[in-house]
Design an enzyme around this catalytic site. Structure first.
Site, PDB file in Angstrom:
ATOM      1  N   TRP A  79      84.746 -54.283  -4.924  1.00 52.63           N
ATOM      2  CA  TRP A  79      84.251 -53.482  -6.058  1.00 52.63           C
ATOM      3  C   TRP A  79      84.727 -54.052  -7.394  1.00 52.63           C
ATOM      4  CZ3 TRP A  79      87.189 -51.058  -2.093  1.00 52.63           C
ATOM      5  CH2 TRP A  79      88.567 -51.126  -2.302  1.00 52.63           C
ATOM      6  N   SER A  80      85.174 -55.294  -7.393  1.00 51.52           N
ATOM      7  CA  SER A  80      85.818 -55.889  -8.568  1.00 51.52           C
ATOM      8  C   SER A  80      84.902 -55.926  -9.790  1.00 51.52           C
ATOM      9  CB  SER A  80      86.276 -57.308  -8.234  1.00 51.52           C
ATOM     10  OG  SER A  80      86.667 -58.003  -9.391  1.00 51.52           O
ATOM     11  N   ASN A  81      85.359 -55.303 -10.871  1.00 50.29           N
ATOM     12  CA  ASN A  81      84.646 -55.407 -12.149  1.00 50.29           C
ATOM     13  C   ASN A  81      84.743 -56.817 -12.694  1.00 50.29           C
ATOM     14  OD1 ASN A  81      84.086 -52.550 -12.299  1.00 50.29           O
ATOM     15  ND2 ASN A  81      86.271 -52.281 -12.738  1.00 50.29           N
TER      16      ASN A  81
END
Length: 327
Positions: A79-81
């Site tokens: 889910w890394s921005n």
């Protein structure tokens, strides 16, 4: 005092992120008006659905282009921005992007992973959740690119090294300019902290611009005691780069969430915080990162331990609203 970095920079921002007052949210925390919350809207930065990591990427992309690179390689959780915004920055700058995401792979790709692919990035998911496997795959991809004649530029997890965190120094100076123009005197800036680059950069940037608010990082990924060492080192590196005496920079203040659940795990207090902000101000926050810091602010303000004018740092990450989290 202002400061202009001499590091290579590729512009991804089109101006300052807004600083908005939250009157109904503040009243929900204290109907007697004891707290006045403002929000720094990093979620409204212009690329890839926004987020504070675009500031780091201006300098990483600048360094990559200056080095003659043709590909960005980085890694993070699924889910890394940072990964999503690296894909967006690469698309903007005409650079290929490879992302290594922590596994194991899900039955269906999550929201961020789908956006990564839509932005044109090569997405590689490790078989396990081991950090060592992720790091080894990053190195293997970079080595394969070099052998085939490519010129990869590898960005560490979160992009929060002394190169990327320069962007957060500028964010601190930007905030100081905005509060001065509005006639505000905030006593505290509250933000979610994971890799520590934003907190370190804000501390140095605010000191450079003589904004003396405390900066409180809510440790949303790792225990505060573990994160502190990295933030302290980065503050020292950035202070040397900017030319600000370390003694003039505020204390590194890190706190753990009121009810730690672990990074990427559902947190009922964060879900309640998300709903309160949405229903009072029409603003969304993600449940993985920003909402956990917001929950800390709500609990502390409701108990009367946080008062006066406060700036909350909305780091972005809105696709996290559509991720499936463990409970």
């Amino acid at each position: 005092m202002t400061w202009t970095p001499d590091a290579p920079r590729y512009r991804l921002l089109d101006g300052p992120s807004p600083l908005h007052r939250l009157p109904r949210f503040s009243a929900a925390l204290d109907p007697d008006g004891g707290i006045d919350v403002w929000v720094k809207r990093e979620d409204l930065l212009p690329l890839g659905l926004g987020g504070n990591k675009l500031r780091n990427l201006e300098f990483h992309v600048g360094a990559a282009l200056a080095a003659g690179a043709d590909t960005l390689v980085t890694s993070g959780r699924r889910w890394s921005n940072h990964c999503r915004l690296t894909a967006a920055a690469g698309a903007k700058a005409g650079l290929a992007v490879h992302l290594v995401l922590t596994g194991p792979p899900g039955a269906v790709p999550g929201a961020n992973e789908r956006l990564d692919g839509l932005l044109g990035a090569g997405v590689h998911v490790t078989a396990s959740a081991e950090r060592s496997e992720r790091a080894a795959l990053v190195e293997r991809i970079a080595s394969d690119l070099r052998r085939s004649g490519g010129r990869p530029y590898v960005i560490e997890v979160g992009g929060s090294d002394p190169i990327g965190a320069i962007g957060q120094v500028l964010a601190g100076i930007e905030l100081a300019t905005q509060v001065a123009e509005l006639g505000l005197d905030p006593g505290m800036v509250i933000l979610p902290t994971a890799t520590g680059g934003t907190q370190a950069g804000l501390l140095v940037g605010m000191a450079t611009a003589d904004l003396r608010a405390s900066v409180v990082g809510v440790a949303v990924a790792h225990p505060a005691a573990e994160v502190r060492r990295g933030v302290d080192r980065l503050v020292a590196d950035l202070a040397a780069t900017v030319g600000v005496p370390r003694a003039s920079i505020g204390t590194v203040t890190l706190v753990d969430p009121a009810r730690p659940t672990g990074y990427g795990r559902a947190d009922p207090s964060a879900e309640s915080a998300t709903a309160l902000l949405a229903r009072t101000e029409g603003i969304f926050v993600d449940p993985i990162y920003t909402a956990k810091a917001l929950a800390w602010l709500i609990e502390e303000a409701s108990a009367g331990r946080v008062r006066g004018t406060v700036v909350f740092w909305h780091a972005g990450g809105l696709p996290g609203l559509f991720e499936t989290l463990e409970r």
